[in-house]
Design a protein around this motif. Structure first.
Motif, short mmCIF file in Angstrom:
data_model
loop_
_atom_site.label_atom_id
_atom_site.label_comp_id
_atom_site.label_asym_id
_atom_site.label_seq_id
_atom_site.Cartn_x
_atom_site.Cartn_y
_atom_site.Cartn_z
N PRO A 81 -74.82 -103.34 4.49
CA PRO A 81 -75.53 -102.07 4.90
C PRO A 81 -76.40 -101.57 5.62
O PRO A 81 -76.40 -102.83 6.54
N ALA A 110 -75.04 -100.29 -1.10
CA ALA A 110 -76.40 -99.34 -0.72
C ALA A 110 -77.59 -100.11 -0.40
O ALA A 110 -78.73 -99.86 -0.17
N HIS A 167 -72.84 -92.83 4.24
CA HIS A 167 -72.56 -93.33 5.45
C HIS A 167 -71.42 -93.83 5.47
O HIS A 167 -70.89 -94.55 4.58
N ARG A 214 -74.60 -93.95 13.06
CA ARG A 214 -75.39 -92.77 12.20
C ARG A 214 -75.28 -91.88 14.10
O ARG A 214 -75.18 -92.30 14.20
N GLU A 242 -72.26 -95.17 -6.85
CA GLU A 242 -73.63 -95.57 -6.62
C GLU A 242 -74.58 -96.96 -5.68
O GLU A 242 -74.88 -97.06 -5.31
N SER A 278 -73.39 -96.31 0.77
CA SER A 278 -74.60 -95.70 0.89
C SER A 278 -73.26 -93.98 0.87
O SER A 278 -72.25 -93.91 0.99
#
Ligand SMILES: [Zn+2]
Length: 431
Positions: free
Chosen positions: A412, A378, A357, A417, A352, A355
């Motif tokens: 983060p 995250a 990605h 992306r 957790e 993230s």
């Protein structure tokens, strides 16, 4: 207590099943040796006498390309006149493959699907909504015959017409849903928009979902969307038969019982073709023990799984395979160890602190290839925990993959992306 469709076979003593499988393999080979087909004459030319199922490794593998190369009917083991049905798959890489069935094959196809539907929770008094595509694809007719064989009332809805479908489910009181998992979720969303979700939830108890990969996370979503149904996985491939080769029972989710009296499973190292050790991941290979029209010997499915040999609480003794964890096409070989990106993803998505990605870098610039997994935290609040996260992931990945992994934990939002389609996550660095 759930009903088992064919307890005599599904709960059979494994020693008796070994005898049955052995007899069936020997008689299959006798039949194929008598076949006039040049394909089968050539395939069996150098194969020595086989005495029981333990001799199966003496047989040659069959590649998917053989079906394409002998298109349309070169692999038929009976005259076309003796068949009663064909199906075809469009094939993601070019030419279609055609598969054929005798009347006895259609009966096995129906029985195997009846077993899987019963395993998911189906009984003969159920109304079964079948939203698999009907046509050349094996899904629609495969599940249709299976549900009829179980004695259920089948609604042959096929794909499309989503609004009409949810109305039918509500009006006819569907108890079971047969569809791809993604369409199963789409139907739930549409049912809500059409105001019939609560009506359907009152009767719907289970579903058998297959024909595309789906995760445990997706299962939770699908089960919750329909108000707590049992969503079970069903596996198959047209080259072997279609759906019904294996299916999850609702008591033992996570692994699928193989209809191994008809479809004998092996798991081999995709590189060497040798059997993997107990519980190890490898490529699923299937031999059809009873098929008449289009048998396959040691068919390389390209699907990655492992055997799950602890007993299942449902009482079935049919051997189980884990839900698929990827395709051989995706496999990386790192210092002689086979690594599946889906395994890395499973570890990363469990933590957790990071993230969803991530990137996998395989650095082959030195003699010893180095596997690097890049993840990102995250949230900003976790920056202080960076070292601990890296160490935890490094150990979890080592345990799972049995190969050294370097873990780099980024800030983060720092991993690029993908704007379009499927994210590219694996990069090989060679120079
Ligand atoms: Zn079970």
């Amino acid at each position: 207590m759930d009903s088992i469709f064919d307890a005599g076979i599904e709960c059979m003593d494994p020693d008796d099943r070994w005898k049955l499988q052995s007899e069936r393999l020997v008689s299959l080979l006798e039949r194929l040796r008598r076949s006039a087909s040049p394909y089968w004459q050539a395939k069996l030319q150098d194969v020595p006498a086989v005495h029981d199922i333990d001799d199966i490794a003496l047989l040659p593998f069959t590649a998917k390309s053989e079906l394409r190369d002998t298109y349309p009917f070169g692999m038929l083991a009976v005259p076309l006149a003796d068949t009663v049905r064909v199906h075809a798959s469009s094939g993601t890489k070019g030419k279609a493959t055609v598969v054929a069935y005798t009347a006895a094959d259609v009966e096995v196809f129906a029985e195997a699907n009846a077993r899987c539907i019963a395993g998911a929770g189906g009984v003969s008094s159920d109304v079964m909504h079948n939203a698999y595509g009907y046509g050349l694809f094996t899904g629609g007719l495969g599940l249709h015959y299976g549900a009829e064989r179980l004695g259920a009332t089948v609604v042959p809805a096929s794909g499309g017409n989503t609004s009409l479908q949810v109305r039918m489910m509500a009006d006819l009181g569907a108890n079971g849903l047969l569809s791809t998992p993604s369409f199963g979720l789409l139907l739930a969303e549409r049912a809500e928009q059409e105001g019939v979700l609560d009506d359907i939830r009152r009767t719907l108890r289970f579903g058998a979902f297959g024909a595309e990969p789906w995760s445990e996370g997706f299962r939770s979503k699908l089960e919750a969307a329909w108000g707590g149904i049992d969503a079970c996985d069903i596996y198959g491939l047209s080259e072997v038969m279609g759906p019904g080769v294996a299916g999850e029972c609702r008591q033992g989710k996570g692994a699928l019982h193989v209809c191994e009296d008809h479809f004998f499973p092996e798991i081999v190292d995709p590189q060497t073709g040798l059997p993997v050790g107990p519980g190890e991941l490898g490529e699923l290979v299937i031999t059809t023990l009873t098929k008449e029209a289009l048998p396959v010997l040691r068919f390389r499915t390209g699907d990655i799984t492992h055997f799950v040999d602890r007993p299942c609480s449902c009482g079935r003794t049919l051997r189980r395979i884990a839900r698929l964890s990827g395709r051989t096409d995706d496999m990386l070989v790192v210092r002689g160890i086979n690594v599946f990106p889906s395994e890395i993803e499973a570890v990363v998505l469990q933590d957790e602190s990071v993230s969803g990605h991530y990137r996998i870098l395989l650095d082959r610039r030195s003699t010893m290839a180095e596997l690097v997994v890049e993840v990102e935290l995250a949230g900003q609040g976790l920056v202080g925990a960076r070292q601990g996260v890296a160490e935890r992931l490094r150990r979890a990945l080592m345990d799972r993959l049995r190969v050294r992994v370097l873990v780099e934990v980024r800030d983060p939002g720092s991993i690029e992306r993908s704007e379009t389609g499927k994210a590219k996550r694996v990069f090989e660095i060679t120079a």
